[in-house]
Design a protein around this motif. Structure first.
Motif, mmCIF file in Angstrom:
data_model
loop_
_atom_site.group_PDB
_atom_site.id
_atom_site.type_symbol
_atom_site.label_atom_id
_atom_site.label_comp_id
_atom_site.label_asym_id
_atom_site.label_seq_id
_atom_site.Cartn_x
_atom_site.Cartn_y
_atom_site.Cartn_z
ATOM 1 N N LYS A 259 -9.836 -5.294 7.547
ATOM 2 C CA LYS A 259 -8.689 -4.631 8.191
ATOM 3 C C LYS A 259 -9.135 -3.875 9.427
ATOM 4 O O LYS A 259 -8.472 -3.896 10.469
ATOM 5 N N ALA A 260 -10.276 -3.204 9.322
ATOM 6 C CA ALA A 260 -10.757 -2.394 10.444
ATOM 7 C C ALA A 260 -11.103 -3.262 11.654
ATOM 8 O O ALA A 260 -11.010 -2.813 12.799
ATOM 9 N N SER A 261 -11.494 -4.491 11.393
ATOM 10 C CA SER A 261 -11.897 -5.353 12.502
ATOM 11 C C SER A 261 -10.695 -5.873 13.277
ATOM 12 O O SER A 261 -10.844 -6.432 14.349
ATOM 13 N N ASN A 262 -9.493 -5.694 12.721
ATOM 14 C CA ASN A 262 -8.299 -6.200 13.396
ATOM 15 C C ASN A 262 -7.441 -5.090 13.984
ATOM 16 O O ASN A 262 -6.270 -5.282 14.242
ATOM 17 N N VAL A 263 -8.007 -3.913 14.165
ATOM 18 C CA VAL A 263 -7.215 -2.777 14.635
ATOM 19 C C VAL A 263 -6.844 -2.938 16.108
ATOM 20 O O VAL A 263 -7.685 -3.270 16.932
ATOM 21 N N GLY A 264 -5.577 -2.738 16.406
ATOM 22 C CA GLY A 264 -5.088 -2.760 17.779
ATOM 23 C C GLY A 264 -4.182 -1.568 18.002
ATOM 24 O O GLY A 264 -4.059 -0.694 17.136
ATOM 25 N N PHE A 265 -3.515 -1.559 19.140
ATOM 26 C CA PHE A 265 -2.663 -0.409 19.479
ATOM 27 C C PHE A 265 -1.541 -0.219 18.462
ATOM 28 O O PHE A 265 -1.146 0.891 18.154
ATOM 29 N N VAL A 270 -7.799 2.365 10.111
ATOM 30 C CA VAL A 270 -8.344 2.015 8.797
ATOM 31 C C VAL A 270 -9.646 2.773 8.560
ATOM 32 O O VAL A 270 -10.519 2.798 9.425
ATOM 33 N N LYS A 271 -9.725 3.382 7.430
ATOM 34 C CA LYS A 271 -10.964 4.051 7.043
ATOM 35 C C LYS A 271 -11.748 3.075 6.164
ATOM 36 O O LYS A 271 -11.245 2.647 5.118
ATOM 37 N N VAL A 272 -12.952 2.737 6.602
ATOM 38 C CA VAL A 272 -13.746 1.758 5.846
ATOM 39 C C VAL A 272 -14.250 2.398 4.557
ATOM 40 O O VAL A 272 -14.747 3.527 4.560
ATOM 41 N N PHE A 273 -14.101 1.648 3.494
ATOM 42 C CA PHE A 273 -14.495 2.152 2.175
ATOM 43 C C PHE A 273 -16.009 2.364 2.112
ATOM 44 O O PHE A 273 -16.791 1.587 2.669
ATOM 45 N N SER A 274 -16.407 3.403 1.421
ATOM 46 C CA SER A 274 -17.834 3.653 1.202
ATOM 47 C C SER A 274 -18.011 4.259 -0.188
ATOM 48 O O SER A 274 -17.196 5.051 -0.637
ATOM 49 N N TYR B 584 3.436 3.113 7.412
ATOM 50 C CA TYR B 584 2.659 1.887 7.238
ATOM 51 C C TYR B 584 1.326 2.212 6.576
ATOM 52 O O TYR B 584 0.722 3.246 6.845
ATOM 53 N N GLU B 585 0.869 1.309 5.754
ATOM 54 C CA GLU B 585 -0.439 1.498 5.132
ATOM 55 C C GLU B 585 -1.542 1.240 6.159
ATOM 56 O O GLU B 585 -1.275 0.743 7.257
ATOM 57 N N GLU B 586 -2.764 1.549 5.793
ATOM 58 C CA GLU B 586 -3.908 1.327 6.685
ATOM 59 C C GLU B 586 -3.969 -0.136 7.106
ATOM 60 O O GLU B 586 -3.839 -1.031 6.269
ATOM 61 N N GLY B 587 -4.165 -0.356 8.385
ATOM 62 C CA GLY B 587 -4.351 -1.707 8.892
ATOM 63 C C GLY B 587 -3.078 -2.504 9.073
ATOM 64 O O GLY B 587 -3.125 -3.638 9.542
ATOM 65 N N ALA B 588 -1.917 -1.917 8.733
ATOM 66 C CA ALA B 588 -0.665 -2.677 8.846
ATOM 67 C C ALA B 588 -0.219 -2.745 10.296
ATOM 68 O O ALA B 588 -0.459 -1.840 11.085
ATOM 69 N N ASP B 589 0.433 -3.854 10.605
ATOM 70 C CA ASP B 589 0.917 -4.095 11.961
ATOM 71 C C ASP B 589 2.322 -4.655 11.830
ATOM 72 O O ASP B 589 2.560 -5.522 10.994
ATOM 73 N N PHE B 590 3.236 -4.171 12.642
ATOM 74 C CA PHE B 590 4.628 -4.618 12.465
ATOM 75 C C PHE B 590 4.788 -6.111 12.691
ATOM 76 O O PHE B 590 5.742 -6.719 12.245
ATOM 77 N N LEU B 591 3.818 -6.726 13.381
ATOM 78 C CA LEU B 591 3.952 -8.143 13.672
ATOM 79 C C LEU B 591 3.459 -9.057 12.555
ATOM 80 O O LEU B 591 3.546 -10.259 12.661
ATOM 81 N N ALA B 592 2.908 -8.483 11.508
ATOM 82 C CA ALA B 592 2.446 -9.313 10.393
ATOM 83 C C ALA B 592 3.672 -9.846 9.668
ATOM 84 O O ALA B 592 4.093 -9.366 8.624
ATOM 85 N N ALA B 593 4.267 -10.843 10.293
ATOM 86 C CA ALA B 593 5.608 -11.263 9.908
ATOM 87 C C ALA B 593 5.699 -11.868 8.522
ATOM 88 O O ALA B 593 6.756 -11.932 7.937
ATOM 89 N N SER B 594 4.590 -12.337 8.006
ATOM 90 C CA SER B 594 4.669 -13.038 6.739
ATOM 91 C C SER B 594 4.953 -12.096 5.585
ATOM 92 O O SER B 594 5.423 -12.502 4.544
#
Lengths: 293, 805
Positions: A259-265, A270-274, B584-594
Motif C-alpha cells: 500500500k505504501a508503495s502506491n501512495v499518491g496525492f 500508510v504506516k508500514v507495519f513493524s 478512508y482507510e490507509e492506502g485507499a484512493d477514491f479511484l480504486a473503482a473495483s
C-alpha cells in the motif's frame, strides 16, 4: 485502465494548477527525531538464518545507502526460545547482513535483541512458519475471446490454524533467457484486493489471502493467464508456481509495504507495519513451495 | 410521534387564552421591489407586544382588541408607523428604502439589537450590504468568503471549498438555497462559491443552538433565500470583471401579481488564454457558469406560489492531437487524447405559501437537487497501412459519482400569542447515491468492450418530523425548545434518531445577555474525502447497515453585549462530540473503482471545542469587525494512527479575521480584510528506512517513510490581506460602481500542499505549492434605474417641447 484514469486525473489537475500555482522550497520546522535501529529479517525455511541491520535516517537527508548500514558496534543476540540456544554476533558478514550458523527450520520460536551504544536497543520475537507444500498444479489451455489462455489449478493442504498466503507465478522465456512475473486472473473469493480489477484488466502479479474460508482443508485455487505461443517446444516458456505461506506479522508487513508503495496525492498515508520494539523493520518468517511446469 | 403531540399540546395548553384579543397578520415587504422581508419587526406601541416575520415574510401578532399603533422596522429600510384600527385583522406593510447619507451607514441598530436579544446562540444573519463594501476577488463578491471571516467559521486554506464550522467538515454543513440542499458549493476548486450574491436576498448561518426545524447535518446550517423578483419595476444589474461577468434581470410579469428573477454568471478565462494554448498545439481550458431563476406568483392574498431553480457547472478540459508519424515501411500512425473533469449542481423547487388563518401559516415545498462529478478521457489511434487499410482503436473511460434528491416538505408556523411562535412540520427526501462508477469503452474493430464497474447505486429515504416553540417566558428570558425526529431507511436498515434542541437567552440588562445552546444533530450522509479539502472528487455516501449515521452533541454558552449603541461584542465557548465519523482507510484512493466504498473506510469519533470572540463596530464612517477563534478539533479511529487521537486536518488553533470598511465620501469607500490562521495539519514523514530484502517480490520500493502520527505536521501559517476601493456614481441611467481590488496584497505564498521533492542539486527538500499570488482586479458594476430613465426622457421631451414653443 486504472493507470489511464490516473493519467487523466493528473493531467487535468496539473494543467489547472500549472495555470495558477507556484512552487518553492521551504524549511522543515518539525521536531527532529533521532534515528532508530532498523532490523529486517524475513527468514525462509531451509535457508540460512539472517537479518539485515541499519539505522533510519531523516526523510530529507541525502546520505548514501551504505552510510546507514550497521556493520560494527552492535551486539546482536538471537535466542532460540524453543531450544534455549543463544547466538551472539558483533560484526556483519557482509555490509549490513548478519548470518547465523544454522538453517531455518519450521515451528521454532526466536527472540532477537540488538543493542548499540548510539541507539536505543531493539527487540522482536517470531515463530517460523510450518512448511506448507503444493501438492500439485494441474494445467490446461482453453480458448477465450482474447485468445488462448492457460488455466492452472493449485492444490495444497491447509494446516489447522490461521495461515497467511501469497501466490505468484513467474515465467522463464528460454528464447530471450529472462524471467518475468506472470500476471494472472483469479475469481476465487479467498483473496483480498490484489490490485486493479477493472473489467478487462483484472490480472495481478500476485494475490494474497488468508485461510479463513478453508481452514484445515485441502484448497484448490484456480488461476488463468494469457498463454504464450511459441514456435518450438524448446522455446516454450517455463512457469514456476509459488505458494508462499508466512506468519501474520510478515503478511501485515507485505500488505502495508504494498500500500505504501502506491501512495499518491489522492491516497491516504500508510504506516508500514513493524514488529520491532523501539525500532523499525520486520522480524518474520515464510515458506516457499514451488512447482515448475 | 407521541412525544411530538405531547410537546405540541403542552405548548398550546400553557398559552393564556383571553377573550379580549384580536390577531393581526400579513406580509411585510420592500416598497420598491415587493420582495418579502424575513426577520422584520412588528411592534404594537400600545400593548408593548411584538412579533417578527418568518422566513416567508409572514407575521401574526395577537394584541388586545383595541386600536393599535404599529411600528414596523427592518434594517436598511425606513421604519414605518401605522394605525391598525380596532376590528382590522390583516396588515400588509411595505417599507421604503432609506435615503442614505454619510452619517447613516447601512448596518442599522435594529440588526444589532436582535443579536443581543435573539434566542438562538451561534446564529448569524448576514447583512448582504456587508458584502458590497468588502474587497472583491477577481471582481466577484462571495457570501461564503464573507462567512469565513466570522468567528467559528473557517476556510480550508487555498483552494478549499466550503466552510468549516466549529471543527466540523465541509460535508457537515446543510447548505440550503431556497430550502433545497446544495452538495458542492464551490467553483474553481473553492476560489468562488456557487452562490451568485446578486441573486440572494437573505443569508442565515446557524452554528450552534440549532432550532428543531433544521436537521440532516452535524455542524451547521446555511440557509439562503433567493430574490423573489421585483413585483413593481424592472431591474437590470450586472457586473463586468476581469475573468467573469454576471447579470441579474428581474421584474413583474404582471405587476403586483407575478414577478421573475433571472441571473447568470460565466468566467471567460478559457476564452482569453485558449489562443495561446492553441499556438502550442494544445487545446484546453477551464470555465464555470451558473444560472439562478425564480418566479413568484401571488394567487391571492392567502396563497403564493414560487418556482426556483439553479444550474451550475465547472469544467476543465484538455485535448491533444498528435502529429502523424511514419514507420520504416511507410505506415502512418495518428493519435488523439482528450480528457475532461466537470462537476456541478442542479436544483429546483416549487413552493406554496398558504395562510390557513391569521394564526396559522403553511409552507409546502417540493424539491429536486442533483450533484454530479465526472472525470474521463478518450484515446483514439489510427494506423494507415501502405496497402490502403486503416485500423482504428478507440478507448474511453469515465468515472462518475454523484447524488440526487427528490424531496417534499410541509412546514407550519403557528402564532397563538405574542409569547409563542410554534413551528412544526414533516419532510421526506428520497436520495439516490452514485458513489463512484467507472464506465469503460473499447473498440478496435475486432473487439468491443462496453461495461461499467464500481459501487452500486444506493437508495434511501430520509424522513423527519419536528416541532419547536420560540417562547418568551418574561421580558428577560426567552427560550427555543423542540424535538427533531429523523428516520432514515437504507438498504433494509432503519435508523431513528430523536434530536432534542434547546437554546435560551437571558437578558442580564437592556444591553447584554447570556445565551445557552444544547443540541443533538444526526447526519445520515457521509462525504468520503481523500484530501479533506473538499475537492469535487469527494464521494457522497449514505449511512448503511454497516456505517452508522454521524451523531453530534453540542453545548455552547455565550455572553453578548451591545455598548455605546454602535458596538457589538460577544464571547462564546462550545464543546462538541461526534460519533460515527468515517474516513478512508490507509492506502485507499477514491479511484480504486473495483471496491465497494464501504470496504475502504474506517469509522471513528471526534471532539471539537474552543472559544470565539467577536467585536463589531456598526455605525460611523469606519465600520467592521474583529473575529478571533481559539479551537481544537481531534479525531480518533481504531484503525488509523494505531488508535491514537490525532488532529483533524483543519484543526486551527488560532484564527483571526479583521474586516474594515471606510466611507471617504459619497463617491468613494474603502475595504480591507486581513486573515490569519494556524497552518493545516498534514501527515509528513519523519524517518526513512529500507524494506526487508526478500525473494517474494521484486517490485517494491527500496525504502519507506515512517510518520510519527497522522496530521502530525503543521503547514506554514496562512495569512493574507485584501484591499479594495469602490467608486460610486449616479448616472442618468442608474448606478455605476467601479471597484478596484487586490487579493493577497503583500503576495504571501500560502501553502496549498507540501511534499518531499528535490532541489537543483537533486537533494531531498521540503517543497510547498502555493496557488494564488497577489491578484489585482478591476470590475464595473451597473444597475439600471428605469424609473429614472423614464423620468429623464419625459423631462427631455418636456424641455424640447418648451424650447420649440
Amino acid at each position: 485502465m486504472k493507470n489511464k484514469l490516473a493519467l487523466i486525473k493528473y493531467s487535468l489537475l496539473l494543467f489547472l494548477f500549472a495555470l495558477i500555482s507556484c512552487e518553492k522550497e521551504i524549511q522543515y520546522k518539525g521536531e527532529g527525531k533521532d534515528p532508530v535501529l532498523v532490523l529486517n529479517g524475513i527468514n525462509e525455511n531451509d535457508s540460512i538464518f539472517r537479518i539485515y541491520l541499519e539505522r533510519s535516517y531523516f526523510f530529507l537527508s541525502n546520505e548514501s545507502q551504505s552510510d546507514k548500514y550497521i556493520k560494527t558496534g552492535a551486539t546482536v543476540t538471537l535466542t532460540n526460545l524453543s531450544s534455549g540456544e543463544i547466538f551472539t554476533m558483533t560484526n556483519s558478514s557482509l555490509d549490513n547482513k548478519y548470518e547465523f550458523p544454522f538453517v531455518t527450520s519450521q515451528n521454532v520460536k526466536f527472540k532477537i535483541e540488538v543493542s548499540h551504544p548510539d541507539y536505543e536497543s531493539i527487540s522482536a520475537e517470531m515463530t517460523t512458519v510450518p512448511k506448507i507444500n503444493l501438492n500439485a498444479v494441474d494445467t490446461s489451455t482453453f480458448e477465450s475471446n482474447n485468445g488462448t489462455r492457460k488455466k492452472a489449478v493449485l492444490k495444497w493442504n491447509d494446516p489447522v490454524g490461521k495461515n497467511f498466503y501469497f501466490v505468484k507465478v513467474s515465467v522463464f522465456n528460454p528464447e530471450g533467457a529472462y524471467t518475468n512475473m506472470q500476471y494472472f486472473s483469479c475469481l476465487d473469493p479467498v483473496f483480498e484486493d490484489g490490485g486493479s480489477s477493472i473489467v478487462g484488466e483484472s490480472e495481478y502479479p500476485e494475490i494474497y489471502f488468508t485461510d479463513e474460508l478453508f481452514d484445515g482443508n485441502e484448497k484448490t485455487l484456480e488461476i488463468d493467464f494469457y498463454s504464450y505461443k511459441t514456435d518450438s517446444i524448446q522455446n516454450a516458456p517455463i512457469y514456476t508456481y509459488s505458494l508462499i505461506s508466512m506468519n501474520k506479522e510478515t503478511y501485515q508487513y507485505f500488505i502495508s509495504v504494498k500500500k505504501a508503495s502506491n501512495v499518491g496525492f489522492f491516497t491516504e498515508p500508510v504506516k508500514v507495519f513493524s514488529n520491532i520494539n523501539n525500532g523499525f523493520g520486520i522480524f518474520g518468517s515464510m515458506n516457499f513451495s514451488n512447482i515448475v511446469k | 410521534m407521541k412525544i411530538f403531540l405531547l410537546l405540541l399540546f403542552t405548548t398550546i395548553n400553557i398559552i393564556t387564552f383571553s377573550q379580549e384579543k384580536r390577531t393581526i397578520s400579513g406580509f411585510i415587504t420592500n416598497e420598491s421591489t415587493g420582495e418579502k422581508l424575513i426577520g422584520a419587526t412588528i411592534y404594537d406601541t400600545v400593548s408593548k407586544k411584538g412579533a417578527g416575520t418568518n422566513e416567508y415574510g409572514f407575521f401574526s401578532l395577537t394584541i388586545p382588541a383595541k386600536d393599535a399603533f404599529i411600528r414596523v422596522s427592518y434594517f436598511r429600510l425606513q421604519t414605518k408607523y401605522t394605525l391598525c384600527a380596532k376590528g382590522r385583522n390583516d396588515l400588509n406593510v411595505a417599507l421604503e428604502e432609506k435615503v442614505q447619507n454619510l452619517k447613516e451607514i447601512t448596518i442599522t441598530s435594529e440588526g444589532s439589537k436582535r443579536t443581543v436579544e435573539s434566542t438562538n446562540a451561534g446564529t448569524i444573519e448576514l447583512q448582504l450590504d456587508k458584502v458590497e463594501k468588502l474587497p472583491l476577488i477577481l471582481g466577484e463578491k462571495d457570501v461564503l468568503r464573507v462567512l469565513q471571516l466570522l468567528p467559528g467559521v473557517k476556510s480550508g486554506g487555498e483552494a478549499s471549498s466550503g466552510i468549516y464550522v466549529r471543527g466540523g467538515g465541509p460535508d457537515q454543513n446543510l447548505i440550503l438555497l431556497d430550502g433545497v440542499p446544495i452538495y458542492n458549493a464551490s467553483h474553481l476548486f473553492g476560489f468562488f462559491s456557487v452562490f451568485n450574491s446578486d441573486a440572494l436576498s437573505n443569508v442565515t448561518l446557524v452554528k450552534g443552538g440549532f432550532p428543531a426545524r433544521y436537521g440532516g447535518r452535524a455542524s451547521s446550517v446555511l440557509d439562503m433565500r433567493m430574490k423573489e423578483g421585483n413585483m413593481k419595476n424592472y431591474n437590470v444589474e450586472g457586473n463586468v470583471g476581469i475573468i467573469s461577468s454576471r447579470v441579474l434581470v428581474e421584474g413583474p410579469i404582471k405587476k403586483d401579481k407575478t414577478a421573475f428573477s433571472f441571473s447568470a454568471r460565466r468566467t471567460y478565462l478559457d476564452l482569453l488564454y485558449r489562443p495561446f494554448l492553441l499556438a502550442r498545439k494544445v487545446d484546453g481550458g477551464y470555465f464555470f457558469h451558473d444560472f439562478n431563476t425564480k418566479i413568484h406568483h401571488k394567487i391571492n392574498a392567502k396563497n403564493h406560489i414560487f418556482f426556483s431553480g439553479y444550474f451550475g457547472l465547472d469544467k476543465v478540459f484538455v485535448k491533444d492531437k498528435g502529429e502523424s508519424s511514419y514507420d520504416s515501411e511507410g505506415n502512418s500512425y495518428t493519435s488523439e487524447f482528450g480528457a475532461k473533469l466537470q462537476w456541478g449542481n442542479s436544483i429546483g423547487a416549487i413552493r406554496w405559501n398558504h395562510i390557513i388563518n391569521p394564526k396559522l401559516f403553511l409552507n409546502t415545498t417540493a424539491t429536486y437537487s442533483k450533484y454530479n462529478f465526472l472525470i474521463g478521457g478518450e484515446f483514439n489511434e489510427e494506423t494507415k497501412y501502405t496497402d490502403g487499410t486503416t485500423v482504428k482503436q478507440n478507448q474511453s473511460i469515465t468515472y462518475n459519482s454523484g447524488i440526487k434528491d427528490w424531496g417534499l416538505k410541509t412546514d407550519f408556523t403557528y402564532f397563538p400569542n405574542p409569547n409563542h411562535n410554534i413551528k412544526f412540520g414533516v419532510s421526506d427526501t428520497y436520495h439516490t447515491f452514485e458513489p463512484g462508477i467507472t464506465y469503460v469503452n473499447f473498440d478496435d474493430g475486432n473487439q468491443q468492450l462496453d461495461t461499467a464497474v464500481g459501487s452500486k447505486f444506493q437508495y434511501s429515504h430520509e424522513i423527519s418530523l419536528y416541532a419547536e416553540d420560540d417562547y418568551k417566558i418574561n421580558d428577560r428570558l426567552k427560550i427555543n425548545f423542540g424535538l427533531h425526529h429523523a428516520i432514515f431507511l437504507t438498504g433494509g436498515k432503519t435508523y431513528q434518531v430523536l434530536q432534542p434542541r434547546f437554546s435560551g437567552n437571558f437578558m442580564l440588562d437592556e444591553n447584554s445577555s447570556i445565551k445557552l445552546g444544547v443540541s443533538r444533530m444526526a447526519q445520515f450522509l457521509h462525504l468520503l474525502s481523500n484530501t479533506g479539502i473538499g475537492l469535487p472528487t469527494d464521494l457522497w455516501v449514505p449511512a448503511t447497515k454497516n456505517v452508522k449515521p454521524v451523531l453530534a452533541n453540542q453545548i455552547s454558552l455565550g455572553y453578548y453585549r451591545e455598548f455605546s449603541k454602535q458596538y457589538n461584542f460577544s464571547v462564546e465557548g462550545y464543546y462538541k462530540k461526534m460519533e460515527n465519523l468515517i474516513q478512508y482507510e490507509e492506502g485507499a484512493d477514491f479511484l480504486a473503482a473495483s471496491e465497494d466504498w464501504q470496504e475502504k473506510i474506517v469509522v471513528g469519533q471526534g471532539w471539537m471545542y474552543g472559544g470565539e470572540v467577536f467585536l463589531e463596530r456598526k455605525k460611523g464612517r469606519l465600520t467592521g469587525w474583529i473575529g478571533y477563534t481559539l479551537s481544537w478539533s481531534e479525531r480518533q479511529f481504531d484503525d488509523l494512527n494505531f488508535g491514537k487521537k490525532f488532529f483533524y486536518r483543519f484543526d486551527r488553533r488560532n484564527d483571526l479575521s479583521v474586516v474594515l470598511t471606510y466611507d471617504i465620501n459619497e463617491f468613494w469607500d474603502l475595504g480591507m480584510v486581513f486573515v490569519y490562521g494556524t497552518g493545516n495539519a498534514v501527515t509528513l514523514g519523519s524517518q526513512n528506512y529500507s524494506i526487508a530484502p526478500n525473494s517474494l517480490s521484486n517490485q517494491y520500493y527500496q525504502g519507506v517513510t515512517n510518520f510519527e502520527q497522522l496530521n502530525g505536521y503543521r503547514m506554514p501559517s496562512y495569512h493574507r490581506m485584501d484591499f479594495g476601493a469602490n467608486y460610486k456614481k449616479m448616472k442618468k441611467w442608474g448606478h455605476s460602481v467601479i471597484s478596484f481590488s487586490v487579493y493577497n496584497l503583500y503576495n504571501r505564498q500560502n501553502a496549498f500542499a507540501i511534499y518531499q521533492g528535490t532541489n537543483t542539486s537533486n537533494n531531498p527538500v521540503l517543497k510547498q505549492i502555493a496557488l494564488f499570488p497577489m491578484i489585482p482586479s478591476i470590475s464595473w458594476k451597473f444597475k439600471f434605474d428605469f424609473e429614472k430613465i423614464k423620468k429623464n426622457k419625459l423631462e427631455k421631451i418636456s424641455n424640447n417641447t418648451e424650447n420649440e414653443k
